[in-house]
Design a protein around this motif. Sequence first.
Motif, PDB file in Angstrom:
ATOM      1  N   ILE A  13      42.351  26.560  34.015  1.00 29.75           N
ATOM      2  CA  ILE A  13      41.944  27.182  35.279  1.00 29.75           C
ATOM      3  C   ILE A  13      40.447  27.424  35.209  1.00 29.75           C
ATOM      4  CG2 ILE A  13      42.028  29.304  36.664  1.00 29.75           C
ATOM      5  CD1 ILE A  13      44.939  29.632  35.850  1.00 29.75           C
ATOM      6  N   ALA A  14      39.749  27.073  36.269  1.00 35.09           N
ATOM      7  CA  ALA A  14      38.313  27.351  36.350  1.00 35.09           C
ATOM      8  C   ALA A  14      38.093  28.563  37.247  1.00 35.09           C
ATOM      9  CB  ALA A  14      37.571  26.137  36.909  1.00 35.09           C
ATOM     10  N   GLU A  15      37.345  29.528  36.726  1.00 39.74           N
ATOM     11  CA  GLU A  15      37.011  30.729  37.491  1.00 39.74           C
ATOM     12  C   GLU A  15      36.379  30.334  38.827  1.00 39.74           C
ATOM     13  OE1 GLU A  15      34.063  34.609  37.072  1.00 39.74           O
ATOM     14  OE2 GLU A  15      34.597  33.488  35.286  1.00 39.74           O
ATOM     15  N   GLY A  16      36.800  31.018  39.897  1.00 41.22           N
ATOM     16  CA  GLY A  16      36.228  30.770  41.216  1.00 41.22           C
ATOM     17  C   GLY A  16      36.968  29.741  42.044  1.00 41.22           C
ATOM     18  N   THR A  17      37.907  29.010  41.422  1.00 43.15           N
ATOM     19  CA  THR A  17      38.680  28.039  42.193  1.00 43.15           C
ATOM     20  C   THR A  17      39.800  28.758  42.944  1.00 43.15           C
ATOM     21  OG1 THR A  17      40.107  27.546  40.298  1.00 43.15           O
ATOM     22  CG2 THR A  17      38.177  26.130  40.620  1.00 43.15           C
ATOM     23  N   TYR A  18      40.356  28.084  43.930  1.00 39.95           N
ATOM     24  CA  TYR A  18      41.422  28.667  44.732  1.00 39.95           C
ATOM     25  C   TYR A  18      42.753  28.527  43.993  1.00 39.95           C
ATOM     26  CZ  TYR A  18      44.147  29.922  48.827  1.00 39.95           C
ATOM     27  OH  TYR A  18      44.994  30.549  49.699  1.00 39.95           O
ATOM     28  N   GLY A  19      43.493  29.612  43.897  1.00 40.80           N
ATOM     29  CA  GLY A  19      44.756  29.601  43.165  1.00 40.80           C
ATOM     30  C   GLY A  19      45.914  29.067  43.982  1.00 40.80           C
ATOM     31  N   THR A  20      46.716  28.207  43.354  1.00 40.67           N
ATOM     32  CA  THR A  20      47.930  27.679  43.987  1.00 40.67           C
ATOM     33  C   THR A  20      49.098  27.607  43.010  1.00 40.67           C
ATOM     34  OG1 THR A  20      47.308  25.401  43.493  1.00 40.67           O
ATOM     35  CG2 THR A  20      46.641  26.267  45.651  1.00 40.67           C
ATOM     36  N   GLN A  21      48.864  28.022  41.752  1.00 40.32           N
ATOM     37  CA  GLN A  21      49.899  27.912  40.734  1.00 40.32           C
ATOM     38  C   GLN A  21      49.821  29.070  39.748  1.00 40.32           C
ATOM     39  OE1 GLN A  21      48.353  24.240  39.209  1.00 40.32           O
ATOM     40  NE2 GLN A  21      49.869  23.008  40.282  1.00 40.32           N
ATOM     41  N   THR A  22      50.981  29.375  39.163  1.00 45.84           N
ATOM     42  CA  THR A  22      51.088  30.338  38.080  1.00 45.84           C
ATOM     43  C   THR A  22      51.617  29.560  36.870  1.00 45.84           C
ATOM     44  OG1 THR A  22      51.544  32.110  39.647  1.00 45.84           O
ATOM     45  CG2 THR A  22      52.200  32.502  37.370  1.00 45.84           C
ATOM     46  N   PHE A  23      51.249  29.980  35.677  1.00 40.27           N
ATOM     47  CA  PHE A  23      51.586  29.239  34.475  1.00 40.27           C
ATOM     48  C   PHE A  23      52.372  30.102  33.498  1.00 40.27           C
ATOM     49  CE2 PHE A  23      47.840  27.547  36.378  1.00 40.27           C
ATOM     50  CZ  PHE A  23      47.886  26.177  36.192  1.00 40.27           C
ATOM     51  N   THR A  73      44.556  25.982  21.560  1.00 39.50           N
ATOM     52  CA  THR A  73      45.312  25.019  20.762  1.00 39.50           C
ATOM     53  C   THR A  73      45.923  24.041  21.758  1.00 39.50           C
ATOM     54  OG1 THR A  73      47.394  26.249  20.928  1.00 39.50           O
ATOM     55  CG2 THR A  73      45.934  26.810  19.072  1.00 39.50           C
ATOM     56  N   ALA A  74      46.664  23.074  21.269  1.00 35.95           N
ATOM     57  CA  ALA A  74      47.464  22.263  22.183  1.00 35.95           C
ATOM     58  C   ALA A  74      48.428  23.226  22.885  1.00 35.95           C
ATOM     59  CB  ALA A  74      48.222  21.200  21.417  1.00 35.95           C
ATOM     60  N   VAL A  75      48.561  23.084  24.196  1.00 35.56           N
ATOM     61  CA  VAL A  75      49.353  24.026  24.987  1.00 35.56           C
ATOM     62  C   VAL A  75      50.312  23.264  25.888  1.00 35.56           C
ATOM     63  CG1 VAL A  75      49.260  25.854  26.726  1.00 35.56           C
ATOM     64  CG2 VAL A  75      47.472  25.709  25.020  1.00 35.56           C
ATOM     65  N   THR A  76      51.541  23.753  25.945  1.00 40.26           N
ATOM     66  CA  THR A  76      52.519  23.248  26.902  1.00 40.26           C
ATOM     67  C   THR A  76      52.849  24.395  27.846  1.00 40.26           C
ATOM     68  OG1 THR A  76      53.462  21.777  25.233  1.00 40.26           O
ATOM     69  CG2 THR A  76      54.789  22.194  27.198  1.00 40.26           C
ATOM     70  N   VAL A  77      52.727  24.137  29.155  1.00 38.46           N
ATOM     71  CA  VAL A  77      52.979  25.176  30.150  1.00 38.46           C
ATOM     72  C   VAL A  77      53.974  24.683  31.193  1.00 38.46           C
ATOM     73  CG1 VAL A  77      50.710  26.268  29.918  1.00 38.46           C
ATOM     74  CG2 VAL A  77      51.037  24.456  31.606  1.00 38.46           C
ATOM     75  N   GLU A  78      54.683  25.632  31.764  1.00 40.20           N
ATOM     76  CA  GLU A  78      55.466  25.373  32.970  1.00 40.20           C
ATOM     77  C   GLU A  78      54.595  25.821  34.130  1.00 40.20           C
ATOM     78  OE1 GLU A  78      59.394  27.046  33.048  1.00 40.20           O
ATOM     79  OE2 GLU A  78      59.770  26.455  30.962  1.00 40.20           O
ATOM     80  N   ILE A  79      54.475  24.992  35.132  1.00 43.63           N
ATOM     81  CA  ILE A  79      53.655  25.318  36.302  1.00 43.63           C
ATOM     82  C   ILE A  79      54.582  25.741  37.430  1.00 43.63           C
ATOM     83  CG2 ILE A  79      51.998  24.438  37.973  1.00 43.63           C
ATOM     84  CD1 ILE A  79      51.097  22.442  35.797  1.00 43.63           C
ATOM     85  N   ILE A  80      54.345  26.945  37.931  1.00 42.79           N
ATOM     86  CA  ILE A  80      55.160  27.498  39.008  1.00 42.79           C
ATOM     87  C   ILE A  80      54.307  27.486  40.282  1.00 42.79           C
ATOM     88  CG2 ILE A  80      56.553  29.454  39.778  1.00 42.79           C
ATOM     89  CD1 ILE A  80      56.404  30.377  36.735  1.00 42.79           C
ATOM     90  N   PRO A  81      54.693  26.707  41.292  1.00 39.65           N
ATOM     91  CA  PRO A  81      53.877  26.617  42.511  1.00 39.65           C
ATOM     92  C   PRO A  81      53.883  27.918  43.313  1.00 39.65           C
ATOM     93  CG  PRO A  81      55.868  25.279  42.704  1.00 39.65           C
ATOM     94  CD  PRO A  81      55.869  25.863  41.328  1.00 39.65           C
TER      95      PRO A  81
END
Length: 133
Positions: A13-23, A73-81
Amino acid sequence: MTVKEYKAGEIIIAEGTYGTQTFLIREGRVMICKETGGTRRIPIAVLTDGEVFGEMYLFDDTGFRTASVVAQTAVTVEIIPKEEMDQYLATTPPIVVSMIKTLSARLAQTSQENSILKYRSHGFLKRLLGKFL
């Protein structure tokens, strides 16, 4: 839900971008940080397996991200819209949503103030120590 993998050092996630997902972190470690406008980042928190990030946009009237998230580290995430998160919030009593919004705003403000203090003190210490090196 979508599953995605990130390599160490990747910006999730880049600070200042518009949010559309939770991780939701399935595996790995991420750093929540504030951007300084340069190449430095000020760490706020480190999260790991089972923890959630990227949710604060849901409670901010602007919907913008208040911090960056970088894979440590290497990361695996579930993306929740957002639509799925909105469904969860729709079943939450309004007083609880109001309390979460208030806590979220306070946390964002505290994080911002803490980041400013860390950034300023780091610059001060660097200048001070530079005189002795």
